[in-house]
Motif scaffolding. Sequence first.
Motif, PDB file in Angstrom:
ATOM      1  N   GLY A 186       0.790  -0.995   0.283  1.00 42.59           N
ATOM      2  CA  GLY A 186       0.106  -0.106   0.109  1.00 42.59           C
ATOM      3  C   GLY A 186       0.982   1.246  -0.017  1.00 42.59           C
ATOM      4  N   SER A 187      -0.270   1.923   0.362  1.00 43.06           N
ATOM      5  CA  SER A 187       0.928   3.571   0.102  1.00 43.06           C
ATOM      6  C   SER A 187       2.102   3.585   1.129  1.00 43.06           C
ATOM      7  CB  SER A 187      -0.363   4.892   0.560  1.00 43.06           C
ATOM      8  OG  SER A 187      -1.234   4.552   1.694  1.00 43.06           O
ATOM      9  N   ARG A 190       5.123   3.404  -0.474  1.00 44.10           N
ATOM     10  CA  ARG A 190       4.974   4.139  -1.361  1.00 44.10           C
ATOM     11  C   ARG A 190       6.093   4.917  -0.990  1.00 44.10           C
ATOM     12  NH1 ARG A 190       0.565   2.902  -3.282  1.00 44.10           N
ATOM     13  NH2 ARG A 190      -0.046   5.231  -3.577  1.00 44.10           N
ATOM     14  N   THR A 194       0.764  10.759   3.602  1.00 43.81           N
ATOM     15  CA  THR A 194      -0.344  10.261   4.856  1.00 43.81           C
ATOM     16  C   THR A 194      -0.809   8.477   3.834  1.00 43.81           C
ATOM     17  OG1 THR A 194      -2.378  11.379   3.390  1.00 43.81           O
ATOM     18  CG2 THR A 194      -0.703  12.896   5.559  1.00 43.81           C
ATOM     19  N   GLY A 196      -3.507   5.981   4.669  1.00 39.96           N
ATOM     20  CA  GLY A 196      -5.319   6.067   4.290  1.00 39.96           C
ATOM     21  C   GLY A 196      -5.885   5.019   5.809  1.00 39.96           C
ATOM     22  N   ASP A 197      -4.988   3.831   5.333  1.00 41.50           N
ATOM     23  CA  ASP A 197      -5.116   2.080   5.835  1.00 41.50           C
ATOM     24  C   ASP A 197      -4.095   1.615   5.470  1.00 41.50           C
ATOM     25  OD1 ASP A 197      -5.502   1.030   3.820  1.00 41.50           O
ATOM     26  OD2 ASP A 197      -7.251  -0.184   4.198  1.00 41.50           O
ATOM     27  N   ASP A 199      -2.094  -1.730   4.333  1.00 42.66           N
ATOM     28  CA  ASP A 199      -2.057  -3.312   3.547  1.00 42.66           C
ATOM     29  C   ASP A 199      -0.910  -4.188   3.883  1.00 42.66           C
ATOM     30  OD1 ASP A 199      -4.633  -1.748   1.735  1.00 42.66           O
ATOM     31  OD2 ASP A 199      -2.672  -1.009   1.605  1.00 42.66           O
ATOM     32  N   TYR A 259       0.410  -6.220  -6.049  1.00 41.31           N
ATOM     33  CA  TYR A 259      -1.311  -5.543  -6.973  1.00 41.31           C
ATOM     34  C   TYR A 259      -1.133  -4.858  -5.338  1.00 41.31           C
ATOM     35  CZ  TYR A 259      -6.614  -5.123  -7.309  1.00 41.31           C
ATOM     36  OH  TYR A 259      -6.851  -4.527  -7.298  1.00 41.31           O
ATOM     37  N   PHE A 260      -0.972  -4.792  -4.817  1.00 46.64           N
ATOM     38  CA  PHE A 260      -1.110  -4.319  -2.514  1.00 46.64           C
ATOM     39  C   PHE A 260      -0.802  -3.416  -2.529  1.00 46.64           C
ATOM     40  CE2 PHE A 260      -3.729  -7.969  -2.537  1.00 46.64           C
ATOM     41  CZ  PHE A 260      -5.698  -7.679  -2.659  1.00 46.64           C
ATOM     42  N   THR A 261       0.565  -3.238  -3.314  1.00 42.23           N
ATOM     43  CA  THR A 261       1.681  -2.113  -3.075  1.00 42.23           C
ATOM     44  C   THR A 261       0.825  -0.641  -4.193  1.00 42.23           C
ATOM     45  OG1 THR A 261       3.738  -3.123  -2.490  1.00 42.23           O
ATOM     46  CG2 THR A 261       4.004  -1.105  -3.707  1.00 42.23           C
ATOM     47  N   GLY A 262       0.365  -0.895  -5.059  1.00 42.56           N
ATOM     48  CA  GLY A 262      -0.750   0.439  -6.490  1.00 42.56           C
ATOM     49  C   GLY A 262       1.163   0.536  -6.831  1.00 42.56           C
ATOM     50  N   SER A 263       0.756   2.093  -6.790  1.00 45.97           N
ATOM     51  CA  SER A 263      -0.921   2.653  -7.128  1.00 45.97           C
ATOM     52  C   SER A 263      -1.469   2.064  -7.766  1.00 45.97           C
ATOM     53  CB  SER A 263      -0.540   4.114  -6.794  1.00 45.97           C
ATOM     54  OG  SER A 263      -0.448   4.716  -8.604  1.00 45.97           O
ATOM     55  N   ASN A 267      -0.867   0.121 -11.254  1.00 44.39           N
ATOM     56  CA  ASN A 267      -1.140  -0.896 -11.480  1.00 44.39           C
ATOM     57  C   ASN A 267      -1.785  -1.526 -12.897  1.00 44.39           C
ATOM     58  OD1 ASN A 267      -0.659  -1.984  -9.099  1.00 44.39           O
ATOM     59  ND2 ASN A 267      -2.186  -2.461  -7.793  1.00 44.39           N
ATOM     60  N   VAL A 268      -2.429  -0.247 -13.253  1.00 48.54           N
ATOM     61  CA  VAL A 268      -3.838  -0.613 -14.381  1.00 48.54           C
ATOM     62  C   VAL A 268      -2.817  -0.389 -15.597  1.00 48.54           C
ATOM     63  CG1 VAL A 268      -5.129   1.578 -16.146  1.00 48.54           C
ATOM     64  CG2 VAL A 268      -5.999   1.193 -13.381  1.00 48.54           C
ATOM     65  N   ARG A 271      -1.331  -3.209 -15.971  1.00 50.58           N
ATOM     66  CA  ARG A 271      -2.356  -4.754 -16.425  1.00 50.58           C
ATOM     67  C   ARG A 271      -2.715  -4.872 -18.207  1.00 50.58           C
ATOM     68  NH1 ARG A 271      -4.385  -4.246 -11.723  1.00 50.58           N
ATOM     69  NH2 ARG A 271      -6.251  -2.704 -12.720  1.00 50.58           N
ATOM     70  N   ASP A 299     -10.384  -4.390 -14.755  1.00 49.78           N
ATOM     71  CA  ASP A 299      -9.625  -4.539 -12.885  1.00 49.78           C
ATOM     72  C   ASP A 299      -8.723  -5.602 -12.196  1.00 49.78           C
ATOM     73  OD1 ASP A 299      -9.581  -1.708 -10.938  1.00 49.78           O
ATOM     74  OD2 ASP A 299      -9.977  -3.685  -9.694  1.00 49.78           O
TER      75      ASP A 299
HETATM   76  P1  DGT Z   1      -4.766   4.115   1.676  1.00 51.22           P
HETATM   77  O1  DGT Z   1      -5.088   3.464   1.672  1.00 51.22           O
HETATM   78  O2  DGT Z   1      -5.419   5.743   0.957  1.00 51.22           O
HETATM   79  O3  DGT Z   1      -3.166   5.421   1.721  1.00 51.22           O
HETATM   80  O4  DGT Z   1      -3.722   4.857   0.355  1.00 51.22           O
HETATM   81  P2  DGT Z   1      -3.391   2.681  -1.325  1.00 51.22           P
HETATM   82  O5  DGT Z   1      -2.693   2.954  -2.183  1.00 51.22           O
HETATM   83  O6  DGT Z   1      -2.601   1.996   0.006  1.00 51.22           O
HETATM   84  O7  DGT Z   1      -4.699   2.325  -1.088  1.00 51.22           O
HETATM   85  P3  DGT Z   1      -5.327   1.109  -0.741  1.00 51.22           P
HETATM   86  O8  DGT Z   1      -5.841   0.463   0.748  1.00 51.22           O
HETATM   87  O9  DGT Z   1      -6.831   0.626  -0.677  1.00 51.22           O
HETATM   88  O10 DGT Z   1      -5.441  -0.171  -1.606  1.00 51.22           O
HETATM   89  C1  DGT Z   1      -3.864  -0.791  -1.600  1.00 51.22           C
HETATM   90  C2  DGT Z   1      -3.776  -0.906  -2.868  1.00 51.22           C
HETATM   91  O11 DGT Z   1      -4.106  -2.086  -3.665  1.00 51.22           O
HETATM   92  C3  DGT Z   1      -3.787   0.453  -4.068  1.00 51.22           C
HETATM   93  O12 DGT Z   1      -2.090   1.532  -4.023  1.00 51.22           O
HETATM   94  C4  DGT Z   1      -3.803  -0.374  -6.022  1.00 51.22           C
HETATM   95  C5  DGT Z   1      -4.128  -1.945  -4.637  1.00 51.22           C
HETATM   96  N1  DGT Z   1      -5.521  -1.722  -5.994  1.00 51.22           N
HETATM   97  C6  DGT Z   1      -6.343  -1.829  -4.471  1.00 51.22           C
HETATM   98  N2  DGT Z   1      -8.180  -1.465  -5.066  1.00 51.22           N
HETATM   99  C7  DGT Z   1      -8.296  -1.334  -6.015  1.00 51.22           C
HETATM  100  C8  DGT Z   1      -8.302  -1.253  -7.666  1.00 51.22           C
HETATM  101  O13 DGT Z   1      -9.777  -1.328  -7.552  1.00 51.22           O
HETATM  102  N3  DGT Z   1      -8.049  -1.452  -8.481  1.00 51.22           N
HETATM  103  C9  DGT Z   1      -6.278  -1.375  -8.765  1.00 51.22           C
HETATM  104  N4  DGT Z   1      -6.032  -1.702  -9.782  1.00 51.22           N
HETATM  105  N5  DGT Z   1      -5.482  -1.638  -7.831  1.00 51.22           N
HETATM  106  C10 DGT Z   1      -6.442  -1.696  -6.382  1.00 51.22           C
END
Ligand code: DGT
Length: 595
Positions: A186-187, A190, A194, A196-197, A199, A259-263, A267-268, A271, A299
């Motif tokens: 997750g974020s 990266r 800040t 959000g949650d 992972d 995948y869960f590292t994103g962003s 990821n888009v 793929r 997705d």
């Molecule tokens: P945050 O938690 O708001 O600080 O930001 P992230 O980037 O940790 O986002 P999070 O926790 O919603 O999801 C973790 C990662 O999982 C995100 O960076 C990419 C992947 N991911 C989550 N949902 C989707 C989605 O709907 N589509 C794609 N392509 N990847 C996703």
Amino acid sequence: MENIEVAGRLEELADLLEIRGANPFRIRAYRNAIRTIAGLTRPLAAMVAEGDDLTELPGIGKDLAAHIRELLETGGLELLEELAREVPRELATLTRLDGVGPKKAKKLWKELGVTTVDELLVAAKGGKVEALDGFGAKSVEKILRAIEDFRKHQGRFLRTEAVTLLRPLLALLESDARVERIAVAGSLRRGRETVGDIDLLAIVAEEDRAGVMESFTGFEGVSRVEMAGETRGSVVLRSGLPVDLRLLGRESYGAALHYFTGSKEHNVEIRRRARARGLKVSEYGVFRVESGDGEGSADGAGDRNGEQEGERVGGESEEEVFEAVGLPWIEPVLRENRGEFGAAEEGRLPELVGLEAIRGDLHMHTTWSDGRNSIREMAEACRDRGYAYMAVTDHSRAVTVANGLGPERLREQWDEIDRARDEVEGIRILRGCEVDILKDGTLDLPDEVLEGLDIVLVAVHSHFALGQAVMTERIVRALEHPLVDVLVHPTGRLLNRREPYPVDVRALLEAAREFDVAVELNANPRRLDLNNRHLFEAKSMGLRVSVATDAHRVSQLEYIESGLAEGQRGWLEAGDIVNCLELEGLERWLARKRG
Ligand code: DGT
Ligand code: CA
Ligand code: CA
């Protein structure tokens, strides 16, 4: 309970006491103690366990020591519960809005029955707040802006806070023998300012998953379990930090980590590139697409089971994911789909700057203005970090709240710097100053004083609401001054607290280039200013960046690491950073304006 949780609870206590009208000295004592706790490098829990006397800490008396022990032992505080029966707890949140504070919060509550941010918004919009004694149209405007900021940031944690809050849970999972491997994605991975949650991903054998999930949801720091399935659990910690845990097998670890590292944007693009090669990348692995179903879901998240995807060609490691699309592994801090794909293809990914490249710190405060340590203490700490140089940069006189220095005191300070130079060997101590940019863009100190400094920082500390054009002009005027070296915290943002003041950053960068001024990446985790996007722009314009902590005490010299994470997200390399220069190079750079 972590130190920041203890500090948070005491802060709430101080807010409620203040609203109730407690003795101001008592309140001040609490607030000082909170600052002490926030600056501790050791966990209070460990200190108590080892029988340390907490009253030996600065600003902590018997009362507070007892509160801290109670919090650590019971997770709660009787006094806080008692107060909450008299004063609504939500008011503590109101006091933190810009333009509210304890006195106004009390008035809003007593006279309008307002206790929450939502209620305040309704009252402010309905004209009720403006009609109150002590509030005017201006203060209502300010409150409305503060509410807007508050809503935007609600629920996001500073990265450094999240790291600390997560630590005990992570330690629990790391020490679990059934967990073969655990990673933070997750974020947070990266390096975002800040999050959000959180992972988390863990490799766990199928037969052990239920047990690991149980220990995750049963962790003592969990306040709420949102879900607990076979492979996925979701909890909220007492601090409010949400944590997701996914359990998986070795074969898909790399794909899931990627995948869960994103962003998501990164990821888009991965793929899309995979599809173009007849492959499908999902959180489960890399698969060869059977003819006919080449598109898959847009997705990838909807595919429950890798087996349906065709032949598995990878997924154990992240490298395999990148390899599948013909790319080298890309650092997580760069995965924002902001040019990393092109750079990887062309072999021009940046060589990201690390701590070992930092040679000094060019922004810090001492007891001469609003810092907590002496020049000598700061110098020793910088030397112990292995720095070759540091700059003492206390505030100038216009910043009265920070006890800023006028010409006379500044000259006195130089004598003390001379003494520190004699006493602390192995580090060059520069005479600097964080000179305030006055409302009209002139500087707060006369030229003959500036000429006696080795380095001049300039910054805005007041009149934030001038509007973009006037603010930009004001700062550009300051940069034109021939003795200015660095523009510090150029946009004034305070994460979760204050938006940047309106200013044309592009115009500032252009002026900085024209007048040969470096821009700061202020490493305070609440500032990170310039941010990564602006840094990227600054770098591409060939500007120099000073990554500096703005430390107000020795322990804050550690902020440099937060700054480096943001700098990496801005693609900064050692060559872009002034304080990666060796002493000789730095002195040459400083001499450019001093002949
Ligand atoms: P945050 O938690 O708001 O600080 O930001 P992230 O980037 O940790 O986002 P999070 O926790 O919603 O999801 C973790 C990662 O999982 C995100 O960076 C990419 C992947 N991911 C989550 N949902 C989707 C989605 O709907 N589509 C794609 N392509 N990847 C996703
Ligand atoms: Ca996340
Ligand atoms: Ca998540």
